[in-house]
Design a protein around this motif. Structure first.
Motif, mmCIF file in Angstrom:
data_model
loop_
_atom_site.group_PDB
_atom_site.id
_atom_site.type_symbol
_atom_site.label_atom_id
_atom_site.label_comp_id
_atom_site.label_asym_id
_atom_site.label_seq_id
_atom_site.Cartn_x
_atom_site.Cartn_y
_atom_site.Cartn_z
ATOM 1 N N PRO A 89 84.944 -5.893 -36.542
ATOM 2 C CA PRO A 89 85.530 -5.843 -38.005
ATOM 3 C C PRO A 89 85.124 -4.487 -38.809
ATOM 4 N N THR A 90 86.283 -4.119 -39.800
ATOM 5 C CA THR A 90 86.297 -2.715 -40.170
ATOM 6 C C THR A 90 84.961 -2.378 -41.033
ATOM 7 N N ALA A 91 84.062 -3.333 -41.344
ATOM 8 C CA ALA A 91 82.862 -3.307 -42.038
ATOM 9 C C ALA A 91 81.807 -2.667 -41.009
ATOM 10 N N ALA A 92 81.912 -2.875 -39.800
ATOM 11 C CA ALA A 92 81.034 -2.608 -38.799
ATOM 12 C C ALA A 92 80.784 -1.121 -38.576
ATOM 13 N N PRO A 93 79.432 -0.603 -38.704
ATOM 14 C CA PRO A 93 79.231 1.022 -38.540
ATOM 15 C C PRO A 93 79.703 1.531 -37.113
ATOM 16 N N VAL A 94 81.165 1.591 -36.850
ATOM 17 C CA VAL A 94 81.370 1.891 -35.493
ATOM 18 C C VAL A 94 82.672 2.735 -35.806
ATOM 19 N N PRO A 95 82.663 3.760 -35.023
ATOM 20 C CA PRO A 95 83.756 4.985 -35.097
ATOM 21 C C PRO A 95 84.957 3.996 -34.885
ATOM 22 N N PRO A 96 86.254 4.073 -35.476
ATOM 23 C CA PRO A 96 87.356 3.567 -35.293
ATOM 24 C C PRO A 96 88.098 3.939 -34.029
ATOM 25 N N LEU A 97 88.653 3.127 -33.169
ATOM 26 C CA LEU A 97 89.409 3.727 -31.945
ATOM 27 C C LEU A 97 91.008 3.861 -32.400
ATOM 28 N N LEU A 98 91.349 5.220 -32.274
ATOM 29 C CA LEU A 98 92.442 5.670 -32.536
ATOM 30 C C LEU A 98 93.522 5.542 -31.561
ATOM 31 N N MET A 99 93.125 5.595 -30.287
ATOM 32 C CA MET A 99 94.105 5.650 -29.059
ATOM 33 C C MET A 99 93.310 5.028 -27.950
ATOM 34 N N ALA A 100 94.266 4.169 -26.995
ATOM 35 C CA ALA A 100 93.714 4.263 -25.690
ATOM 36 C C ALA A 100 94.832 4.251 -24.777
#
Length: 288
Positions: free
Chosen positions: A55-66
Motif C-alpha cells: 500500500p502507498t501508505a507503507a513507509p517503503v520507497p516506491p518501485l519506479l521500474m523493474a
C-alpha cells in the motif's frame, strides 16, 4: 545518467547505487545477474513483486521500474534522502525503529497482498538445532565450537524449536529480514527497504528477527527494551521464546556451512547474530 555513487552495506552480490539522472532526479538502482550467486536474481524478482503491491501508505520507497533481461534483474526505486541507524545503535534511533515497526505491523495486518506463509518461507531453514543434534549423534560434528550452555541444552533447544511454526503463525505481512542495513532514517520517517523475504505471520516476528543484530551491534539495554516492546504489543512470551530459539538455531547452524557463492562475509555475520540470539534465549529461559 549524470552520476552514480555505490552504496555499501547488506549482503547482495550485485550493484547498489544512488544515481542522479540528467534531469536532476535521483533514483536508487540495484541490479544482479546469475553469477556468482544464481539465487540472487529471484530475490530481486520477489522484491519487485512485493514492493509494487504494498500500500502507498507503507513507509517503503516506491518501485519506479523493474527490468528482467537475459538473467539480469534491475530495479529502480525512488531515492530516499536518509541514513542507516548509527553503529553502535543510539537509543533515540532504536526507539524510532521499534515504534515504526509497530506501526508497520498494524498497517499490514491483515496482509494486504498475497505472500508465502512464514512456514513456507522459513520452514526448511529453521531446523538448526535439530540438524546440529543429528550431526552430533552421527559423529559428524562434535560441536566443540558451540557454547557449552547450548551443548548442555541441545535436546531442549531442538524440542522447543519444533514448535516454532505454530508460535509464529499470524495474519500480518512481515518483512522477514529487518536489520539496521534495511532501514533508512529521514528527518521525519523510518523507511524500510529490501522486501524479498516478506511472508505472512505473527505481527511481532520482525522484532524477534531484528533482535540478534541489534544486540550484536550494541544497542543500549537491547534485550530489556526488546522484551518491553514485545510485552507492550501483547506478544505471548512463550511463543516469542520459541521463535527466538528457532532463530538462534538458524544462525548458528548456517554459520558453520560453506558460504553461499558471492557472499563470503555472511557466515561470520550469522555467527555473531547466533551468539547474540543465544544470549537472549538464556536470559528468557533461565535454563541452567
Amino acid at each position: 545518467m549524470e552520476s552514480a555513487v555505490t552504496q555499501t552495506g547488506g549482503f547482495s552480490p550485485g550493484v547498489a547505487a544512488r544515481v542522479r539522472l540528467v534531469d536532476g532526479r535521483r533514483v536508487f538502482v540495484k541490479a544482479v545477474g546469475p553469477e556468482p550467486n544464481p539465487e540472487a536474481p529471484d530475490l530481486h524478482r520477489a522484491e519487485a513483486r512485493i514492493t509494487a503491491a504494498l500500500p502507498t501508505a507503507a513507509p517503503v520507497p516506491p518501485l519506479l521500474m523493474a527490468l528482467d533481461l537475459e538473467g539480469w534483474v534491475v530495479l529502480a526505486f525512488e531515492d530516499v534522502d536518509g541514513k542507516m541507524p548509527a553503529q553502535p545503535w543510539q537509543l533515540d534511533e532504536f526507539h524510532r525503529v521499534l515504534a515504526a515497526a509497530a506501526e508497520l505491523s498494524v498497517l499490514l495486518d491483515p496482509s494486504p497482498i498475497e505472500a508465502p506463509t512464514i512456514a513456507d518461507r522459513f520452514g526448511e531453514n529453521f531446523q538448526g538445532w535439530r540438524r546440529l543434534s543429528a550431526a552430533s549423534a552421527e559423529g559428524a560434528d562434535d560441536l566443540a565450537w558451540l557454547d557449552p550452555w547450548a551443548r548442555r541444552n541441545l535436546g531442549r533447544l531442538a524440542d522447543r524449536e519444533a514448535a516454532w511454526i505454530a508460535a509464529a503463525a499470524g495474519s500480518a505481512l512481515i518483512h522477514g529480514d529487518l536489520r539496521a542495513d534495511n532501514v533508512l532514517l529521514t528527518d521525519h520517517h523510518v523507511m524500510v527497504v529490501d522486501w524479498p523475504w516478506a511472508a505472512v505471520g505473527a505481527p511481532w516476528f520482525d522484532i524477534v528477527a531484528m533482535g540478534p543484530s541489534v544486540i550484536m551491534q550494541g544497542a543500549p539495554d537491547a534485550m530489556n527494551l526488546l522484551d518491553q516492546h514485545l510485552f507492550a504489543r501483547g506478544a505471548d512470551p512463550e511463543e516469542v521464546t520459541t521463535v527466538l530459539i528457532a532463530m538462534a538455531g538458524f544462525f548458528l547452524h548456517h554459520s558453520v556451512q560453506a558460504p553461499p557463492p558471492g557472499l563470503p562475509t555472511v557466515r561470520a555475520f550469522q555467527r555473531a547474530q547466533g551468539e547474540a540470539a543465544l544470549l537472549w534465549v538464556r536470559e528468557r529461559t533461565h535454563w541452567r
